[in-house]
Design a protein around this motif. Sequence first.
Motif, PDB file in Angstrom:
ATOM      1  N   ARG A  75       0.891  -1.072   0.115  1.00  0.00           N
ATOM      2  CA  ARG A  75      -0.552  -0.187  -0.159  1.00  0.00           C
ATOM      3  C   ARG A  75       0.996   1.265   0.066  1.00  0.00           C
ATOM      4  O   ARG A  75       1.962   0.851   0.031  1.00  0.00           O
ATOM      5  CB  ARG A  75      -1.181  -0.086   1.699  1.00  0.00           C
ATOM      6  N   ASP A  77       2.432   4.698   1.176  1.00  0.00           N
ATOM      7  CA  ASP A  77       2.346   5.275   2.322  1.00  0.00           C
ATOM      8  C   ASP A  77       2.507   6.936   1.606  1.00  0.00           C
ATOM      9  O   ASP A  77       4.167   7.235   1.339  1.00  0.00           O
ATOM     10  CB  ASP A  77       3.516   4.731   2.841  1.00  0.00           C
ATOM     11  N   SER A  79       2.338  10.972   1.543  1.00  0.00           N
ATOM     12  CA  SER A  79       3.171  12.367   2.354  1.00  0.00           C
ATOM     13  C   SER A  79       3.164  12.930   1.411  1.00  0.00           C
ATOM     14  O   SER A  79       3.230  13.486  -0.063  1.00  0.00           O
ATOM     15  CB  SER A  79       4.608  12.038   3.356  1.00  0.00           C
ATOM     16  N   ASP A 125       3.782   8.607  -2.650  1.00  0.00           N
ATOM     17  CA  ASP A 125       4.573   7.441  -1.660  1.00  0.00           C
ATOM     18  C   ASP A 125       5.891   8.451  -2.527  1.00  0.00           C
ATOM     19  O   ASP A 125       5.620   7.105  -3.781  1.00  0.00           O
ATOM     20  CB  ASP A 125       4.262   6.443  -1.850  1.00  0.00           C
ATOM     21  N   GLU A 210      -3.253   3.606  -6.558  1.00  0.00           N
ATOM     22  CA  GLU A 210      -2.907   3.721  -5.304  1.00  0.00           C
ATOM     23  C   GLU A 210      -2.633   5.555  -4.544  1.00  0.00           C
ATOM     24  O   GLU A 210      -2.663   5.488  -3.215  1.00  0.00           O
ATOM     25  CB  GLU A 210      -1.679   2.768  -4.360  1.00  0.00           C
ATOM     26  N   HIS A 211      -2.289   6.184  -5.498  1.00  0.00           N
ATOM     27  CA  HIS A 211      -1.738   7.525  -4.992  1.00  0.00           C
ATOM     28  C   HIS A 211      -3.148   8.010  -5.747  1.00  0.00           C
ATOM     29  O   HIS A 211      -3.416   9.391  -5.230  1.00  0.00           O
ATOM     30  CB  HIS A 211      -0.885   7.616  -5.787  1.00  0.00           C
TER      31      HIS A 211
END
Length: 237
Positions: A75, A77, A79, A125, A210-211
């Motif tokens: 997955r 992460d 930020s 990520d 995922e983004h």
Amino acid sequence: QRISAWQDFARRLAHEIKNPLTPIQLAAQELDETYDGENEAYRKKLEHARAIIEEEVATLRRLVGEFSSFAKLPRADLSPSDLCDLAHGIQDAVPAILEDVGRGTPAPVEVRVTCATEPIRVRMDPMMLKRGVDNLLRNAIQSVYEAHPSGGGEVLVRAYRTEASGFIEVRDNGPGISRENWDRVFDPYYTTKTEGTGLGLAIVKKVVLEHGGQVRLDRAPEGGARFSIELPLMDSP
């Protein structure tokens, strides 16, 4: 859900292929090393057969590695990050990628990386997204090598923004991709190449999803393929 199902299939396939590889290789080595007869022609056949088996086992191990890599995609992460930082990281990696992809191919390829002057703030990520862009860049370089074996290949990696989105695109002056295949290239295991698993672009799509973004394919102004990754910009502070 569809990609998750493909990941589960890749995980099981990698497991089933990997298990017999070591016994196959060891058996071939044992046959070659334990033969103590004087038939030189037969010995040469054994050595030749062993070399073929070891080469094919190595190929299968690489395929297993790709299957496993796709199955184990983590997955994201996310930020706060700047897409220009990602572009600069890609720029630093270009010499190594050219050396790897172009091994044995002397024709030069020009790779340019550009970025907007203002920051492109998105949630991402960095390592995961860099992997996706790296896949696109490698595909582009391979395409222009094939289209321009004597030189003249060009690849552009460009990061830019609009009012609501940040983009990073990879485009080239290679042969491009037929329009009828545009909707299929991101499907796992679909490929038009004689070699490969068809997982590279599936990984790109998984990374982008995922983004919370989108990835698109169309024709580049240079005549080749253009892959565009779109990510939502962070809200202004």
